[in-house]
Design a protein around this motif. Structure first.
Motif, PDB file in Angstrom:
ATOM      1  N   GLY A  32       0.805  -1.217   0.000  1.00 45.11           N
ATOM      2  CA  GLY A  32       0.000   0.000   0.000  1.00 45.11           C
ATOM      3  C   GLY A  32       0.838   1.266   0.000  1.00 45.11           C
ATOM      4  O   GLY A  32       0.306   2.369  -0.056  1.00 45.11           O
ATOM      5  N   TRP A  33       2.153   1.098   0.077  1.00 47.55           N
ATOM      6  CA  TRP A  33       3.079   2.226   0.069  1.00 47.55           C
ATOM      7  C   TRP A  33       4.030   2.087  -1.120  1.00 47.55           C
ATOM      8  O   TRP A  33       4.288   0.977  -1.590  1.00 47.55           O
ATOM      9  N   GLY A  58       9.642  -4.050  -4.601  1.00 52.54           N
ATOM     10  CA  GLY A  58      10.974  -3.589  -4.964  1.00 52.54           C
ATOM     11  C   GLY A  58      11.115  -3.268  -6.434  1.00 52.54           C
ATOM     12  O   GLY A  58      12.208  -2.987  -6.904  1.00 52.54           O
ATOM     13  N   VAL A  59      10.007  -3.287  -7.176  1.00 56.39           N
ATOM     14  CA  VAL A  59      10.030  -3.003  -8.608  1.00 56.39           C
ATOM     15  C   VAL A  59      10.125  -1.493  -8.826  1.00 56.39           C
ATOM     16  O   VAL A  59       9.323  -0.737  -8.279  1.00 56.39           O
ATOM     17  N   SER A  97      -1.561   4.742  -3.557  1.00 56.51           N
ATOM     18  CA  SER A  97      -0.512   4.346  -2.621  1.00 56.51           C
ATOM     19  C   SER A  97      -0.117   5.528  -1.756  1.00 56.51           C
ATOM     20  O   SER A  97      -0.212   6.673  -2.182  1.00 56.51           O
ATOM     21  N   SER A  98       0.348   5.205  -0.566  1.00 55.73           N
ATOM     22  CA  SER A  98       0.969   6.218   0.281  1.00 55.73           C
ATOM     23  C   SER A  98       2.438   6.304  -0.115  1.00 55.73           C
ATOM     24  O   SER A  98       2.984   5.382  -0.711  1.00 55.73           O
ATOM     25  N   LEU A  99       3.082   7.418   0.218  1.00 56.54           N
ATOM     26  CA  LEU A  99       4.430   7.692  -0.269  1.00 56.54           C
ATOM     27  C   LEU A  99       5.420   7.877   0.872  1.00 56.54           C
ATOM     28  O   LEU A  99       5.153   8.592   1.837  1.00 56.54           O
ATOM     29  N   SER A 137      -2.028  12.676  -0.205  1.00 57.27           N
ATOM     30  CA  SER A 137      -2.730  12.445   1.059  1.00 57.27           C
ATOM     31  C   SER A 137      -1.843  11.930   2.184  1.00 57.27           C
ATOM     32  O   SER A 137      -1.961  12.366   3.309  1.00 57.27           O
ATOM     33  N   ASN A 138      -0.940  10.998   1.919  1.00 58.88           N
ATOM     34  CA  ASN A 138      -0.167  10.399   3.003  1.00 58.88           C
ATOM     35  C   ASN A 138       1.297  10.290   2.586  1.00 58.88           C
ATOM     36  O   ASN A 138       1.647   9.473   1.737  1.00 58.88           O
TER      37      ASN A 138
END
Length: 164
Positions: A32-33, A58-59, A97-99, A137-138
Motif C-alpha cells: 500500500g506504500w 521492490g520493482v 498508494s501512500s508515499l 494524502s499520506n
C-alpha cells in the motif's frame, strides 16, 4: 540490495533495525506504500540529482536523473524532494498508494520536520514541497545513508558525468 530467490532477506524496517543495519540497506515499503529514494550530489562546481520510485515488491516504477542549475547541495536536495512529489503526482499514484520519501541529508531532514529551522534562502523550494504535500494524502519522510540509497546515489553520480 541483493535479492535471494525473488525475496528480500529483510522484509521490513523493523527486521533491518533488529539486524543492526538500519539505514545501510534498502528495504521495500509495506504493501500500500511506494518509496521514492532521492539523492543529490555536489562535485567541484557541478550539482546533480537522481531518484527512484519503487513499490512494495521492490520493482522500480520511475527514475529520474539530471543536473541542477543551482550550485548548492542543500538547495538541490530540497529541490529533489519537490521533484519526487511532482513525479508521484504526475504518474497518478495519488489515492493508490501512500508515499515514503527517503533521502540522505540530516540537515534537510531536520528542515522538513521542523519548519522553524528552515533557511530563508530555501523558502521557495520548501513552498513547492508544501504545495506537493497538500496534494498527496499520506507522505512520510525517512533519513538513510548512501548505502540504503544506492540506486538514487548512482543516478545522481551519472547526472554529473553526462556531458552538457
Amino acid at each position: 540490495m541483493r535479492q535471494f530467490g525473488g525475496f528480500f532477506p529483510y522484509r521490513s524496517q523493523s527486521d533491518i533495525r533488529k539486524s543492526g543495519l538500519s539505514g545501510r540497506l534498502w528495504c521495500p515499503p509495506s504493501v500500500g506504500w511506494v518509496k521514492f529514494n532521492v539523492c543529490s550530489m555536489e562535485i567541484e562546481d557541478k550539482v546533480g540529482c537522481g531518484g527512484v520510485l519503487r513499490d512494495s515488491d521492490g520493482v522500480a516504477r520511475a527514475l529520474f536523473s539530471g543536473p541542477f542549475a543551482v550550485k548548492d547541495f542543500f538547495a538541490a536536495e530540497v529541490g529533489t524532494i519537490s521533484m519526487a512529489l511532482d513525479l508521484f503526482l504526475a504518474m497518478g499514484w495519488k489515492g493508490k498508494s501512500s508515499l515514503i520519501i527517503e533521502f540522505g541529508s540530516i540537515e534537510v531532514f531536520s528542515w522538513v520536520e521542523n519548519k522553524g529551522s528552515r533557511p530563508w534562502l530555501l523558502n521557495t523550494f520548501f513552498k513547492e514541497i508544501e504545495i506537493g504535500l497538500s496534494r498527496v494524502s499520506n507522505v512520510s519522510f525517512s533519513k538513510v545513508d548512501k548505502h540504503g540509497n544506492k540506486m538514487a546515489f548512482a543516478l545522481a553520480i551519472a547526472s554529473l558525468k553526462r556531458p552538457g
